[in-house]
Each structure stands twice: as structure tokens, then as C-alpha cells.
Design a protein around this motif. Structure first.
Motif, PDB file in Angstrom:
ATOM      1  N   THR A  61      -3.864 -27.579  13.130  1.00  0.00           N
ATOM      2  CA  THR A  61      -4.532 -28.123  11.950  1.00  0.00           C
ATOM      3  C   THR A  61      -5.838 -27.415  11.641  1.00  0.00           C
ATOM      4  O   THR A  61      -6.492 -27.730  10.648  1.00  0.00           O
ATOM      5  N   SER A  62      -6.228 -26.463  12.487  1.00  0.00           N
ATOM      6  CA  SER A  62      -7.463 -25.723  12.236  1.00  0.00           C
ATOM      7  C   SER A  62      -7.384 -24.349  12.894  1.00  0.00           C
ATOM      8  O   SER A  62      -6.659 -24.144  13.873  1.00  0.00           O
ATOM      9  N   LEU A  63      -8.127 -23.439  12.333  1.00  0.00           N
ATOM     10  CA  LEU A  63      -8.347 -22.111  12.908  1.00  0.00           C
ATOM     11  C   LEU A  63      -9.817 -21.787  12.717  1.00  0.00           C
ATOM     12  O   LEU A  63     -10.286 -21.703  11.573  1.00  0.00           O
ATOM     13  N   ASP A  76      -9.888 -25.616   8.153  1.00  0.00           N
ATOM     14  CA  ASP A  76      -9.444 -26.936   8.583  1.00  0.00           C
ATOM     15  C   ASP A  76      -8.566 -27.542   7.497  1.00  0.00           C
ATOM     16  O   ASP A  76      -8.955 -27.577   6.323  1.00  0.00           O
ATOM     17  N   LEU A  77      -7.374 -28.002   7.908  1.00  0.00           N
ATOM     18  CA  LEU A  77      -6.496 -28.655   6.947  1.00  0.00           C
ATOM     19  C   LEU A  77      -7.107 -29.974   6.475  1.00  0.00           C
ATOM     20  O   LEU A  77      -7.786 -30.672   7.234  1.00  0.00           O
ATOM     21  N   ILE A 112      -7.133 -27.067   2.230  1.00  0.00           N
ATOM     22  CA  ILE A 112      -7.877 -26.440   3.322  1.00  0.00           C
ATOM     23  C   ILE A 112      -9.365 -26.439   2.997  1.00  0.00           C
ATOM     24  O   ILE A 112      -9.774 -26.111   1.871  1.00  0.00           O
ATOM     25  N   LEU A 141      -1.305 -21.699   9.346  1.00  0.00           N
ATOM     26  CA  LEU A 141      -1.522 -23.140   9.367  1.00  0.00           C
ATOM     27  C   LEU A 141      -0.429 -23.890   8.612  1.00  0.00           C
ATOM     28  O   LEU A 141       0.006 -24.979   9.031  1.00  0.00           O
TER      29      LEU A 141
END
Length: 301
Positions: A4-6, A48-49, A93, A124
Motif C-alpha cells: 500500500t506504500s512505497l 501512499d495509496l 495515491i 502498487l
């Protein structure tokens, strides 16, 4: 489970080891030949989604309204492509941007940010686009985006979208930011711009640049003379750095670079850079660090 995040996603700069203008298309776009080299100086992006479908840049980027930001435009383009393929929109996002690369410097910062955003969102959203499909999506937004998605030292032709991998130098660069932002349109519309340099082949470059270990001596940057005339700080930086080796402007300017075999040599030159300029060292990269991270599920968050 899909992430759900990178966070801490690199968007590295590029240098044009040479840049020739070899013609012009009927639509006015210039035909180029160049070798693009990634370096380890980069912006950093965090993704972040969201629980809704919005694309939101959560940090301010001076001089770049959110609606014009290549990051936002690239994510919306991928979001639309996802909807076309799957019949629904993916989650939105939030994007936070830590800018390190100057705007109008010829380092490709905005295009690199957009390319990293496309790679991150493709991961994602589990969108499944190939590199070639991402490149086709990114090209209408910016001619340098395909190179960053390609992700390795490349011989470029056309408007910069026709890419072939070439061996890159293993060296260090000193890069000077002359303190001016050079608008690309001002360079390409100049009447005295060279537009008819003879086309070369990859083997021409490889023989001179790689086999003979000539780090920067091959070819020219055809945009340099115009930029130096219009923006005197560029000319001053080229002249100063040229005292330590073959100095050259990257892209349409304004940053100027010189190659060195070792980090120590680069550090010694940095000690003498006049205080009026910002300067730094960077290592040549053979592959985009974001592509390396995404290929290793234990690296990405």
C-alpha cells in the motif's frame, strides 16, 4: 498481499554525454542523437495509496502547480489506462516529493520524477504494464521520460524515444549548477542553433568513448553555444570547469559537468569551485536504482 506504500523511491538525474541535433521533423520537433547516462544524484519520492481515487501531491514544489506537475499528469494517465483495461479506477495515491535536482538544469528532474511515479504506481496498483507500455504512456508527457523508464545507459535517437543500451563509463562527475534556469524552448527556437550535424552510429560512440576510455571527449552538445550566449553564467561555468578537463553542458542547460576517473579526483576539484555556484559529485550508474529495487521484493516497502 499487494503493498500500500512505497517510500524513498529514487528519481535519478541524467547527463547527456553528447547531444547532436541532426534534423527536424515536419511538425517542428528536432531530431536528436545522444547518449543518456544515469547518475546517483536524485530526487526522492514517497507514495501512499488513498481510500478514494484522487491523485494528490502532498508537498509543495515551488514554481510547479500541482495540475502541471509531470508526476500528477503521469499518474493520471496510468490511472486512466488502468480503468480502460479493468473497467474501474484504482485507488488514488498521495505523492510526497523531496526535490534535490534543479529545474531548468538539463538533468531531467521532472521527467525522472514522472518515470519513478509510473514505475511505483504500476507496482502498487499491480497494473501489469510492461516497460514498453509505460514508455508509450510517458512519451506524450515528456521526451526524456522514456529514457528513465528504459533505466540504463542508452544511445537515443528520434526525439529521444528510440533507445538502445550501450556500455556506460565507470566514472565520477563534478556537476556545477550555474544558478540560472534555462527554458528549453528558448534554446530550440534560437535562429543560430545547429540543426544539421551529421548522424553517427553507436559503434562511432563506442570506439571513442568506451574502447579508448575517453570519458567525455566524443562529439559535442549542439545546444551549448546557444545556451552559453543567452545565459552567461553557463559560459562561465564551462570555462572554469574546463580548466580541469573537457567540460560540457548537459541537455539544454544549465548544468555543466566534467568526468573524472576516481572519486578522489572529483573531490579535489570540488574544493576549488567558486562559492557563487552550487556544485557536487556524482557516480555514473549502469541501471536505474528503482528498477533494481522493484525487481527485489525484499527491498521495496
Amino acid at each position: 498481499m499487494a503493498p500500500t506504500s512505497l517510500h524513498n523511491c529514487p528519481a535519478p538525474a541524467k547527463l547527456n554525454l553528447f547531444l547532436h541535433v541532426v534534423g527536424r521533423r515536419p511538425d517542428g520537433y528536432h531530431l536528436l542523437q545522444s547518449v543518456f547516462q544515469l547518475i546517483d544524484r536524485s530526487d526522492t519520492l514517497h507514495f501512499d495509496l488513498r481510500s478514494d481515487e484522487r491523485i494528490v501531491r502532498t508537498t509543495d514544489v515551488p514554481g510547479v502547480p500541482e495540475e502541471q506537475d509531470l508526476i500528477v499528469r503521469a499518474l493520471r494517465a496510468l490511472q486512466a489506462e488502468y480503468q480502460r483495461r479493468h473497467g474501474r479506477l484504482p485507488p488514488g495515491i498521495d505523492v510526497a516529493v523531496e526535490k534535490c535536482l534543479p529545474m531548468g538544469g538539463g538533468l531531467g528532474g521532472g521527467s525522472s520524477d514522472a518515470a519513478t511515479a509510473l514505475m511505483a504506481a504500476n507496482h502498487l496498483w499491480q497494473a501489469g504494464l510492461t516497460d514498453a507500455e509505460l514508455i508509450a504512456l510517458g512519451l506524450p508527457l515528456g521526451a526524456d521520460i522514456p529514457f528513465f523508464l528504459f533505466g540504463a545507459t542508452a544511445f537515443a535517437e528520434g526525439v529521444g524515444e528510440a533507445l538502445q543500451a550501450v556500455p556506460g563509463p565507470d566514472c565520477w562527475y563534478v556537476v556545477i549548477e550555474p544558478g540560472v534556469s534555462v527554458p528549453t524552448v528558448a534554446i530550440f527556437t534560437a535562429t543560430d542553433l545547429t540543426r544539421n550535424t551529421k548522424a553517427i552510429t553507436i559503434s562511432d560512440f563506442s570506439r571513442r568513448h568506451v574502447e579508448s576510455n575517453d570519458l567525455i571527449g566524443f562529439g559535442e552538445n549542439d545546444l551549448q553555444d546557444v545556451a552559453a550566449r543567452l545565459f552567461p553564467p553557463v559560459a562561465e561555468a564551462i570555462e572554469w570547469l574546463g580548466g580541469y578537463g573537457a567540460a560540457r553542458m548537459t541537455g539544454s542547460g544549465s548544468c555543466v559537468f566534467c568526468a573524472f576517473s576516481t572519486e578522489h579526483e572529483a573531490e579535489q576539484v570540488l574544493k576549488h569551485v567558486p562559492a557563487r555556484w552550487r556544485a557536487w559529485k556524482a557516480k555514473a550508474l549502469q541501471r536505474h536504482p528503482m528498477k533494481i529495487a522493484l525487481a527485489n521484493p525484499f527491498v521495496v516497502e
